[in-house]
Every structure is written in structure tokens, then in C-alpha cells.
Design a protein around this motif. Structure first.
Motif, PDB file in Angstrom:
ATOM      1  N   UNK A   1      -9.583  -4.003  -5.850  1.00 39.60           N
ATOM      2  CA  UNK A   1     -10.699  -3.218  -5.325  1.00 39.60           C
ATOM      3  C   UNK A   1     -11.595  -4.101  -4.457  1.00 39.60           C
ATOM      4  N   UNK A   2     -11.847  -5.315  -4.933  1.00 36.41           N
ATOM      5  CA  UNK A   2     -12.682  -6.238  -4.162  1.00 36.41           C
ATOM      6  C   UNK A   2     -12.025  -6.582  -2.827  1.00 36.41           C
ATOM      7  N   UNK A   3     -10.684  -6.782  -2.854  1.00 35.58           N
ATOM      8  CA  UNK A   3      -9.970  -7.116  -1.617  1.00 35.58           C
ATOM      9  C   UNK A   3      -9.999  -5.936  -0.647  1.00 35.58           C
ATOM     10  N   UNK A   4      -9.806  -4.715  -1.169  1.00 40.13           N
ATOM     11  CA  UNK A   4      -9.858  -3.533  -0.313  1.00 40.13           C
ATOM     12  C   UNK A   4     -11.231  -3.361   0.309  1.00 40.13           C
ATOM     13  N   UNK A   5     -12.263  -3.593  -0.472  1.00 36.99           N
ATOM     14  CA  UNK A   5     -13.633  -3.472   0.048  1.00 36.99           C
ATOM     15  C   UNK A   5     -13.863  -4.469   1.170  1.00 36.99           C
ATOM     16  N   UNK A   6     -13.339  -5.688   0.990  1.00 35.75           N
ATOM     17  CA  UNK A   6     -13.507  -6.719   2.025  1.00 35.75           C
ATOM     18  C   UNK A   6     -12.783  -6.336   3.308  1.00 35.75           C
ATOM     19  N   UNK A   7     -11.592  -5.759   3.160  1.00 40.22           N
ATOM     20  CA  UNK A   7     -10.808  -5.369   4.340  1.00 40.22           C
ATOM     21  C   UNK A   7     -11.490  -4.217   5.072  1.00 40.22           C
ATOM     22  N   UNK A   8     -11.958  -3.199   4.291  1.00 39.03           N
ATOM     23  CA  UNK A   8     -12.620  -2.049   4.899  1.00 39.03           C
ATOM     24  C   UNK A   8     -13.950  -2.453   5.522  1.00 39.03           C
ATOM     25  N   UNK A   9     -14.613  -3.427   4.895  1.00 39.94           N
ATOM     26  CA  UNK A   9     -15.888  -3.897   5.418  1.00 39.94           C
ATOM     27  C   UNK A   9     -17.089  -3.277   4.745  1.00 39.94           C
ATOM     28  N   UNK A  10     -16.900  -2.601   3.616  1.00 46.95           N
ATOM     29  CA  UNK A  10     -18.005  -2.012   2.860  1.00 46.95           C
ATOM     30  C   UNK A  10     -17.549  -1.784   1.420  1.00 46.95           C
ATOM     31  N   UNK A  11     -18.493  -1.713   0.490  1.00 48.00           N
ATOM     32  CA  UNK A  11     -18.135  -1.488  -0.911  1.00 48.00           C
ATOM     33  C   UNK A  11     -17.506  -0.109  -1.087  1.00 48.00           C
ATOM     34  N   UNK A  12     -16.474  -0.073  -1.933  1.00 45.17           N
ATOM     35  CA  UNK A  12     -15.804   1.193  -2.243  1.00 45.17           C
ATOM     36  C   UNK A  12     -16.213   1.735  -3.602  1.00 45.17           C
ATOM     37  N   UNK A  13     -16.703   0.858  -4.494  1.00 47.10           N
ATOM     38  CA  UNK A  13     -17.187   1.298  -5.802  1.00 47.10           C
ATOM     39  C   UNK A  13     -18.478   0.537  -6.120  1.00 47.10           C
ATOM     40  N   UNK A  14     -19.285   1.159  -6.946  1.00 46.39           N
ATOM     41  CA  UNK A  14     -20.478   0.485  -7.472  1.00 46.39           C
ATOM     42  C   UNK A  14     -20.488   0.694  -8.973  1.00 46.39           C
ATOM     43  N   UNK A  15     -21.053  -0.282  -9.690  1.00 47.83           N
ATOM     44  CA  UNK A  15     -21.131  -0.185 -11.140  1.00 47.83           C
ATOM     45  C   UNK A  15     -22.047   0.969 -11.547  1.00 47.83           C
ATOM     46  N   UNK A  16     -21.607   1.683 -12.588  1.00 47.03           N
ATOM     47  CA  UNK A  16     -22.411   2.789 -13.114  1.00 47.03           C
ATOM     48  C   UNK A  16     -22.259   2.752 -14.636  1.00 47.03           C
TER      49      UNK A  16
END
Length: 332
Positions: free
Chosen positions: A45-60
């Protein structure tokens, strides 16, 4: 490779994981469903967020929540995976359907190279397909096709299309006069059918495609040949000619056994058998080879998928696949 393309390549392996996360919105559950360690999912998930250029999930709390960016991206991920699955299903279905059998009826001369070339091309793509092969005279091949015991027929002349039979030409080749290498015509560059008016003729049997073609040549020349022998095989015809027992008219023989060339003898006669072929001066001195098939009504009588795929390959690729073979035979 540009930056966007490289990023896409890096992101593609992560799509199934992101699609599952979109359904569960829970890292642990996603990891269990995919059979992966939770740490692997978190890193992905962290790698995907880095590739996309924005966070994809946030802690809840103890779980995660999809960001607006992830929610916007997920429908496209699902669509891409669904499209790939459709393509995969098509490939698997085609692989399954070509495990069937294809019945092909063909004239004897097509079994040496022509039909094997076509089958080899098809089997290179669909190796599980089986073929039932039946060879014989042209009339017999077309009778098997009409009776339903053959799916396809390779004949010359090409079968005439009709309500129940479809056909298409694949190629044509010249017909040649074949004479013993010591025959007076053997050194001629060209010959006429009339030149063999008084010669014993070695013919193919009634019902064979070559018989109908030679009969037409003799009608054009205005006489009936003196048939000395009838055969069911062109190799036998050449053997009889090679032994000096008559002359014949056949398609090019290529490097068939016994062939001689005028330059071989150099004026000397070794007394052995042999034959030469001479181009004929006639607009009818050719044969056209083609494929015929039964026109199906659909439903229970629909054309089986393996037959359809082989027929389509022969009609689409056959002329190009056979071009070298035809050229070699005709120029030899």
C-alpha cells in the motif's frame, strides 16, 4: 521508457491487492484473503501510494479508510481486472475448443507437402487438436464432404460453391507435359497438346481431378488420347512415363524420383529410366487448388469451433504459407 509508463509497470502487480483492499478496507483481512503477511500488504500500500503520488489509505482507529483518491481510482482498477479476466477466459476457451477433431479429405498429391504445411501451422498454435485424414480421388473427397464424414476437402479443381457447399481458391499451378527423357519432345522448350496426338497416354483414373483437367485439354485440342494406362497415383504415372511406356500431363513434379533435365545426358544415353516435363501452350494448362466446406445452418448443425478455426487459418494464411512450396515446384 518514460516516467509514466515506468510507474504504470510498477503499479500493475499491485492492482489485485488494491482491489481487495477496496472491498475490505482492512489490512489484516486483505492479507488473510490473499494469503500474504500483513507486513507485505502494508508495504505494498505504501509503495502504491508513492507511485500514485498521494495517500490511498489513512488510519481510522484499528483499521484504515480509503482516501478520496483511492475511491476515485478503484472503479478503474476493477474495470482493468475485469477486462483482463475476459481476455483470459477467451484464451482458455479457445484452448479448450481446439482439443477436438477435424476431418479433412484430400487428393493424394496434397499429402506430400501442402496439407502437412497447413496442419503444422495450425498445430503450432493449437497443439491439442487431432486430425482425421482421408485421401482419394476428387469425386470421393467431395462425396465425403457432402455426406458429412469430412469437415473440409482439399481438391483441384476447386469445388463449385452452392447452397450446401462453400469453397475458395488457395493457389494455382501449371500443368506440364511429362515424357521419357529420350522422347523426341524431351528437349523442347514448350509443347502443344496436339504434339502427343498419336502417343500412348498415361492417365489418371476417372473421378480424379487431373482426369477432368486433361479431358478438357484434349477437347480443346480436338482429339481423344489413346489411353494406354490408367492409374490412381501420380507417382505411378511418372514411373510408367519414366520407363518409356507413354506420356502424360501432370502438375510440376519438383524433385520427384526419376526426374531428368536436358543437360543431364550431354548427348549420351545411359539407357536408364527418367522423365522430363515441358511447359504446355494452352490457356487451360493449369489447375486451381482450393478448400471446400459444408455450409452449416447453425444450432445443432453449427460448425465446430476447431473446424472453424482451421478453415479460417487456411483461407487467411494458406496462400502465404504455401507460396514457397508452389514456387519451388513450379520453377524446378
Amino acid at each position: 521508457m518514460d516516467v509514466e509508463h515506468r510507474q504504470l509497470v510498477q503499479l500493475l502487480p499491485l492492482l489485485p491487492l488494491l482491489a481487495e483492499l477496496g472491498r475490505t478496507e482492512h489490512i489484516t483481512e486483505t492479507a488473510e484473503i490473499l494469503g500474504l503477511p500483513q507486513s507485505t500488504v502494508s508495504r505494498a500500500i505504501a509503495r502504491a501510494s508513492a507511485i500514485v503520488g498521494t495517500d490511498l489509505v489513512i488510519r481510522d482507529g484499528r483499521g484504515v479508510r480509503l482516501t478520496p483518491a483511492a475511491k476515485a481510482l478503484l472503479p478503474h482498477i476493477d474495470a482493468a481486472l475485469a477486462e483482463f479476466q475476459t481476455g483470459l477466459d477467451v484464451v482458455r476457451h479457445e484452448s479448450d475448443v481446439v482439443r477436438g477433431r477435424i476431418a479433412v479429405s484430400f487428393q493424394h498429391t496434397f499429402g506430400e507437402a501442402m496439407l502437412p504445411l497447413l496442419i503444422s501451422a495450425f498445430r503450432s498454435r493449437h497443439p491439442q487438436t487431432a486430425f482425421d485424414l482421408s485421401q482419394g480421388a476428387r469425386d470421393g473427397c467431395l462425396a465425403e464432404l457432402a455426406a458429412g464424414s469430412a469437415d473440409l476437402a482439399l481438391t483441384a479443381p476447386v469445388a463449385a460453391p452452392g447452397r450446401s457447399i462453400g469453397s475458395a481458391a488457395l493457389y494455382r499451378e501449371p500443368l506440364r507435359l511429362v515424357v521419357n527423357h529420350r522422347h523426341p519432345l524431351a528437349r523442347r522448350l514448350r509443347a502443344r497438346v496436339a504434339d502427343i496426338r498419336h502417343e500412348p497416354f498415361v492417365a489418371m483414373g476417372t473421378g480424379y481431378g487431373m482426369r477432368s483437367l486433361t479431358d478438357a485439354l484434349f477437347r480443346e485440342a480436338g482429339f481423344r488420347p489413346r489411353v494406354a494406362f490408367e492409374s490412381q497415383d501420380s507417382h505411378t504415372v511418372r514411373g510408367l512415363v519414366s520407363a518409356g511406356l507413354g506420356v502424360s500431363i501432370l502438375p510440376p513434379g519438383g524433385s520427384a524420383p526419376g526426374r531428368r533435365y536436358p543437360s543431364d545426358d550431354n548427348g549420351a544415353d545411359d539407357g536408364g529410366p527418367g522423365w522430363v516435363e515441358i511447359p504446355l501452350d494452352s490457356a487451360l494448362a493449369f489447375r486451381e487448388i482450393g478448400l471446400a466446406w459444408r455450409e452449416r445452418r447453425g444450432g445443432a448443425d453449427a460448425e465446430p469451433d476447431p473446424v472453424r478455426l482451421f478453415r479460417e487459418l487456411v483461407l487467411r494464411d494458406g496462400p502465404a504459407l504455401l507460396a514457397g512450396f508452389v514456387r519451388e515446384r513450379s520453377e524446378g
